[in-house]
Design a protein around this motif. Structure first.
Motif, short mmCIF file in Angstrom:
data_model
loop_
_atom_site.label_atom_id
_atom_site.label_comp_id
_atom_site.label_asym_id
_atom_site.label_seq_id
_atom_site.Cartn_x
_atom_site.Cartn_y
_atom_site.Cartn_z
N GLU A 51 -39.95 7.55 -23.23
CA GLU A 51 -41.08 8.11 -23.97
C GLU A 51 -41.51 7.20 -25.11
OE1 GLU A 51 -42.18 12.06 -26.68
OE2 GLU A 51 -40.32 11.99 -25.51
N ASN A 52 -40.56 6.57 -25.79
CA ASN A 52 -40.87 5.83 -27.00
C ASN A 52 -41.10 4.33 -26.78
OD1 ASN A 52 -40.43 7.77 -29.50
ND2 ASN A 52 -38.81 8.26 -28.01
N PHE A 53 -40.70 3.80 -25.62
CA PHE A 53 -40.84 2.35 -25.38
C PHE A 53 -41.43 2.09 -24.00
CE2 PHE A 53 -37.51 2.98 -28.48
CZ PHE A 53 -37.83 2.08 -29.49
N PRO A 54 -42.63 2.63 -23.73
CA PRO A 54 -43.24 2.44 -22.40
C PRO A 54 -43.72 1.02 -22.17
CG PRO A 54 -44.78 3.56 -23.87
CD PRO A 54 -43.49 3.47 -24.61
N GLU A 55 -43.84 0.21 -23.24
CA GLU A 55 -44.34 -1.14 -23.07
C GLU A 55 -43.34 -2.06 -22.37
OE1 GLU A 55 -42.60 -0.83 -27.30
OE2 GLU A 55 -43.67 0.40 -25.83
N TYR A 56 -42.05 -1.63 -22.28
CA TYR A 56 -41.04 -2.43 -21.61
C TYR A 56 -40.92 -2.01 -20.15
CZ TYR A 56 -39.57 -4.14 -26.19
OH TYR A 56 -39.54 -4.74 -27.40
N ASP A 57 -40.76 -3.01 -19.28
CA ASP A 57 -40.63 -2.71 -17.85
C ASP A 57 -39.34 -1.98 -17.55
OD1 ASP A 57 -43.02 -4.00 -17.43
OD2 ASP A 57 -42.08 -5.94 -16.98
N SER A 58 -38.31 -2.23 -18.31
CA SER A 58 -37.01 -1.60 -18.05
C SER A 58 -36.15 -1.69 -19.30
CB SER A 58 -36.29 -2.31 -16.89
OG SER A 58 -35.95 -3.64 -17.25
N ILE A 59 -35.04 -0.97 -19.28
CA ILE A 59 -34.08 -1.04 -20.39
C ILE A 59 -33.50 -2.44 -20.49
CG2 ILE A 59 -32.18 -0.26 -18.93
CD1 ILE A 59 -32.66 0.56 -22.66
N TYR A 60 -33.39 -3.14 -19.36
CA TYR A 60 -32.86 -4.51 -19.37
C TYR A 60 -33.76 -5.41 -20.21
CZ TYR A 60 -29.83 -3.03 -15.53
OH TYR A 60 -28.92 -2.40 -14.78
N GLN A 61 -35.08 -5.32 -20.02
CA GLN A 61 -36.02 -6.15 -20.78
C GLN A 61 -35.95 -5.81 -22.26
OE1 GLN A 61 -40.18 -5.42 -20.09
NE2 GLN A 61 -40.77 -7.52 -20.59
N ALA A 62 -35.79 -4.51 -22.56
CA ALA A 62 -35.78 -4.08 -23.96
C ALA A 62 -34.59 -4.64 -24.72
CB ALA A 62 -35.79 -2.55 -24.03
N VAL A 63 -33.43 -4.79 -24.05
CA VAL A 63 -32.23 -5.25 -24.74
C VAL A 63 -31.96 -6.73 -24.49
CG1 VAL A 63 -31.23 -2.95 -24.64
CG2 VAL A 63 -30.70 -4.60 -22.83
N GLY A 64 -32.86 -7.42 -23.74
CA GLY A 64 -32.72 -8.86 -23.54
C GLY A 64 -31.78 -9.25 -22.44
N LEU A 65 -31.59 -8.37 -21.44
CA LEU A 65 -30.74 -8.71 -20.31
C LEU A 65 -31.59 -8.94 -19.06
CD1 LEU A 65 -27.74 -6.22 -20.58
CD2 LEU A 65 -27.74 -8.64 -21.11
N LYS A 66 -31.06 -9.70 -18.15
CA LYS A 66 -31.73 -9.94 -16.88
C LYS A 66 -31.42 -8.78 -15.94
CE LYS A 66 -32.22 -13.39 -13.20
NZ LYS A 66 -31.72 -14.69 -12.66
#
Length: 541
Positions: A276-291
């Motif tokens: 809900e709060n971070f729709p701009e990220y494709d996935s949780i991986y992208q949000a935390v800097g993981l592949k």
């Protein structure tokens, strides 16, 4: 003369001592394993003399059916004159055959049991021939399967094993019962094939069989490659520069980013909060800097054990070559099937020893630790022996109630039009942004909801509070006088609750909470009770 008579008497007595009192039948059986209706039955056996032998046959009720004999037996054995089976056996059932010598009675003879099944007669065995259960089997193409059939009664000698309707190439040792079969590619190349057949054991007239199913697993099938088609010529659109999002604001870069992924995958409320709060990220991986992990290969059936693909890759050269040629985009077979590749051990590690042994030596022996750090400066002892190093991960809550957002690990007030604060306090002070409402919200999110005891209290309190608070809030909106009365009533309560802002641990939340409850009981119960008591006493005076 008397001397001669005495010598003759002694010699006669000596001869009688050497001769048994009477001969007896010591064994008896049929010459063949069975006799049919068209054959003559014959009994053979042994005795300890040379007397005439009689064999009487009676039915199971003792009725006489006939007799056979051997009038001139050999020393120590006998063989009766054969007679037609139909002379003695008229109906199906059990019969007794008793052999005895001329000087015996029938009741003292040697008896065996016979059975007539309407077609043939045979000895009833003392032991029952029965195969042990054989479970169904599964085997890969061109892999050898073997098992040994056995009988329940090991006292039965020389059973004979055989197969019925067995697949081509399957064999069984008739003496030991060892089964061996190596299915060819043609016997399992199209799909999983089930072969049903019988394992049979015989001994004399007895026979038993056990049905078994062997499933030959389908050989691997190379996926059909679709023909390449030339792409249509289209006017390329101007490239758009991707937006650099970077790491999400809630991420603490000192922590393992995988911990955020684990929470996202395992906690439904955390997942909903992130989406809900971070729709701009494709996935949780992208949000935390993981592949993001690579998807499984197209040939993988997720209903099967992924280790089976690894085993085939390691054991079948043709399968390995097929994979390496068709799926070069994967680093290994492990990555293609979604398994973690085994860690490569340091050269000094004995795989037969418990890896914890090396860790204990490292932690307890200074010389061993110095040797390892000098020899392997680029890895830890855990990496060297293939263990995951234990990490102490601080608990991260990462979500706040409605009306607050997580900023730098703390829940702070935001202007939230959706509401969700204390209903009575909001109605009393006219806005969710009122300092009194903000105080309640901060205590809830930063103190109570950050501890286990606080979460337990809020769960029970919310069920009770929201059962009546909407009604009180509506009454305040309808009656200004009632609103002011509520404001006067809850002001002392808010003052005491401010103490909770100093609580940080479970024990402090519990201690401060009990103190607040006692203070409010004193203000709202004890003090009014004392005032009422004093007033009534004064009126009486």
């Amino acid at each position: 003369m008397r001397t001669q008579i005495g010598i003759l008497a002694v010699f006669s007595l000596f001869f009688l001592m050497l001769t048994p009192a009477y001969a007896i039948v010591t064994s008896m059986t049929l010459e063949k394993s069975f006799y049919t209706d068209q054959e003559n039955i014959k009994f053979i056996g042994t005795q300890n003399g040379t007397e005439v032998i009689f064999v009487i046959i009676r039915d199971n009720n003792g009725n006489f059916e006939g007799m056979l004999s051997d009038p001139t037996p050999q020393e120590g054995e006998f063989s009766v004159i054969p007679r037609p089976v139909t002379n003695f056996f008229k109906s199906e059932g059990i019969y007794n055959a008793t052999g005895f010598v001329d000087s015996q009675q029938e009741k003292d003879g040697f008896t065996i049991k016979l059975e007539y099944d309407g077609d043939k007669v045979f000895i009833v065995p003392d032991a029952i021939l029965q195969l042990n259960a054989i479970p169904n089997k599964t085997v890969d193409v061109e892999k050898t399967i073997t098992f040994t059939a056995s009988i329940t009664d090991s006292s039965i000698e020389n059973p004979v094993f055989s197969l019925k309707n067995a697949p081509t190439g399957a064999t069984i040792d008739s003496t030991t019962g060892k089964f061996v079969w190596t299915p060819s590619k043609s016997q399992g190349n199209i799909q999983d094939v089930h072969y049903n057949f019988d394992v049979i054991v015989t001994h004399g007239s007895q026979e038993d069989k056990e049905s078994i199913t062997i499933t030959v697993k389908q050989a691997y099938v190379e996926p059909v490659k679709e023909p390449k088609t030339e792409p249509k010529e289209t006017t390329p659109e101007p490239p758009t520069e991707p937006k650099e999002l970077g790491i999400a604001s809630f991420v603490d870069e000192t922590k393992d980013p995988q911990s955020y992924v684990d929470r996202y995958n395992n906690e439904a409320t955390y997942k909903a909060w992130f989406d809900e709060n971070f729709p701009e990220y494709d996935s949780i991986y992208q949000a935390v800097g993981l592949k993001a992990p690579i998807a499984l290969a197209s040939f993988v059936d997720e209903t099967k054990d992924p280790q089976s693909y690894v085993d085939r890759y390691n054991n079948e050269a043709t399968y390995k070559a097929w994979f390496d040629e068709n799926f070069p985009e994967y680093d290994s077979i492990y990555q293609a099937v979604g398994l973690k590749a085994p860690k490569e051990l340091a050269p000094f590690v004995d795989p037969n020893l418990d890896p914890q042994y090396y860790v204990d030596r490292y932690n307890n022996e200074a010389t061993y630790k110095a040797w390892f750090d000098k020899t392997y400066p680029d890895i830890t002892i855990y990496e060297a022996v293939g263990l995951d190093e234990e990490e102490i991960v601080e608990e991260e809550f990462g979500e706040c109630g409605v009306g607050t957002d997580l900023v730098d690990g703390m829940c702070v007030i935001v202007d939230n039009s959706k509401g969700g604060g204390c209903l009575i306090a909001t109605a009393t002070y006219g806005s969710e942004m009122a300092p009194q409402v903000q105080l309640l919200r901060e205590i809830r999110d930063n103190q109570l909801m950050s501890t286990d005891s606080g979460i337990s209290f809020m769960t029970g309190f919310n069920e009770f509070y929201y059962s009546f608070s909407p009604h009180i809030a509506n009454m305040e909106r309808e009656s200004p006088i009632f609103k002011e009365m509520v404001k006067i009533g809850i002001t002392p309560l808010l003052s005491t609750l401010s103490v909770m802002s100093y609580a940080e641990t479970d024990s402090e939340v519990l201690g401060y909470g009990i103190g607040v409850i006692l203070m409010n009981l004193g203000m709202y119960v004890a003090v009014p009770a004392i005032i009422i008591f004093k007033t009534r006493k004064y009126i009486r005076i």
